[in-house]
Design a protein around this motif. Structure first.
Motif, short mmCIF file in Angstrom:
data_model
loop_
_atom_site.label_atom_id
_atom_site.label_comp_id
_atom_site.label_asym_id
_atom_site.label_seq_id
_atom_site.Cartn_x
_atom_site.Cartn_y
_atom_site.Cartn_z
N ASN A 80 -9.40 -0.23 3.30
CA ASN A 80 -7.98 -0.48 3.04
C ASN A 80 -7.70 -1.99 3.03
N THR A 110 0.54 -5.99 6.35
CA THR A 110 0.47 -4.88 5.41
C THR A 110 -0.77 -5.06 4.53
N TYR A 144 -2.97 -3.15 1.24
CA TYR A 144 -2.89 -2.20 0.13
C TYR A 144 -4.31 -1.94 -0.36
N ASP A 203 -1.26 2.57 1.35
CA ASP A 203 -0.61 1.31 1.72
C ASP A 203 -0.32 1.42 3.21
N THR A 206 0.76 -0.37 7.07
CA THR A 206 1.41 -1.43 7.81
C THR A 206 1.06 -1.28 9.28
N CYS A 237 0.61 4.59 7.49
CA CYS A 237 0.11 4.60 6.12
C CYS A 237 0.87 5.59 5.26
N THR A 259 -0.44 5.67 -2.11
CA THR A 259 -0.10 4.67 -3.12
C THR A 259 0.70 5.32 -4.24
#
Length: 157
Positions: free
Chosen positions: A26, A34, A36, A41, A43, A51, A54
């Motif tokens: 990730n 954060t 991606y 995605d 944080t 998470c 996407t």
């Protein structure tokens, strides 16, 4: 000959590991806490990760598919190489192995190019590419070199 064979196997296994890590981790793009990637995605907050999936953008699905294909083709290439090592006639070349490895390199190159061109624009200076993105770009020349080595390599007794 044994040293070249060992070096080729080590190069191929290294490339497989790099492809697998860059596909699964990730960290394709980062922004502070954060990160991606191709699948989620995430944080970081309060010592944990939150998470979410996407977006369903077509270009991201193309990158996902190409990275998975690159990993699969490189694995198939390694299995074919091991089979050809024991069944190929003396003086034969590893063309079939080379084709799969060169295709894997083209897949990873295409995925990295698509991600570079289509990923969202950076909003400020703290955004950047993560280590998985760098590993994907590193996997491209390693896979291509490995494919060319298989083209040149001949089986000897």
């Amino acid at each position: 000959m044994l040293a070249i064979l060992f070096a080729t196997i080590v190069l191929h296994l290294t490339d497989l590991i790099i492809l697998f890590v860059s596909t699964c981790t990730n960290a394709w793009r980062t922004h502070g806490v954060t990160s991606y990637d191709l699948w989620y995605d995430c944080t970081q907050s309060n010592g944990g990760y939150h998470c979410r999936g996407t977006s369903d953008a077509d270009w991201l699905q193309a990158v996902q598919a190409l990275m998975v294909l690159a990993t699969i083709f490189s694995l198939i290439s390694f299995i074919i190489f091991l089979c050809q090592l024991f069944t190929l006639v003396k003086g034969g070349r590893f063309f079939f192995t080379a084709v799969f490895q060169v295709l894997a390199s083209l897949f990873v190159m295409s995925a990295a190019i698509i991600y570079t061109v289509m990923s969202p624009e950076w909003k400020n200076e703290s955004d950047g590419y993560g280590y998985a993105f760098v590993l994907a770009w590193l996997a491209f020349p390693l896979t291509l070199i490995s494919g060319f080595i298989y083209i040149v390599l001949r089986k000897k007794e």
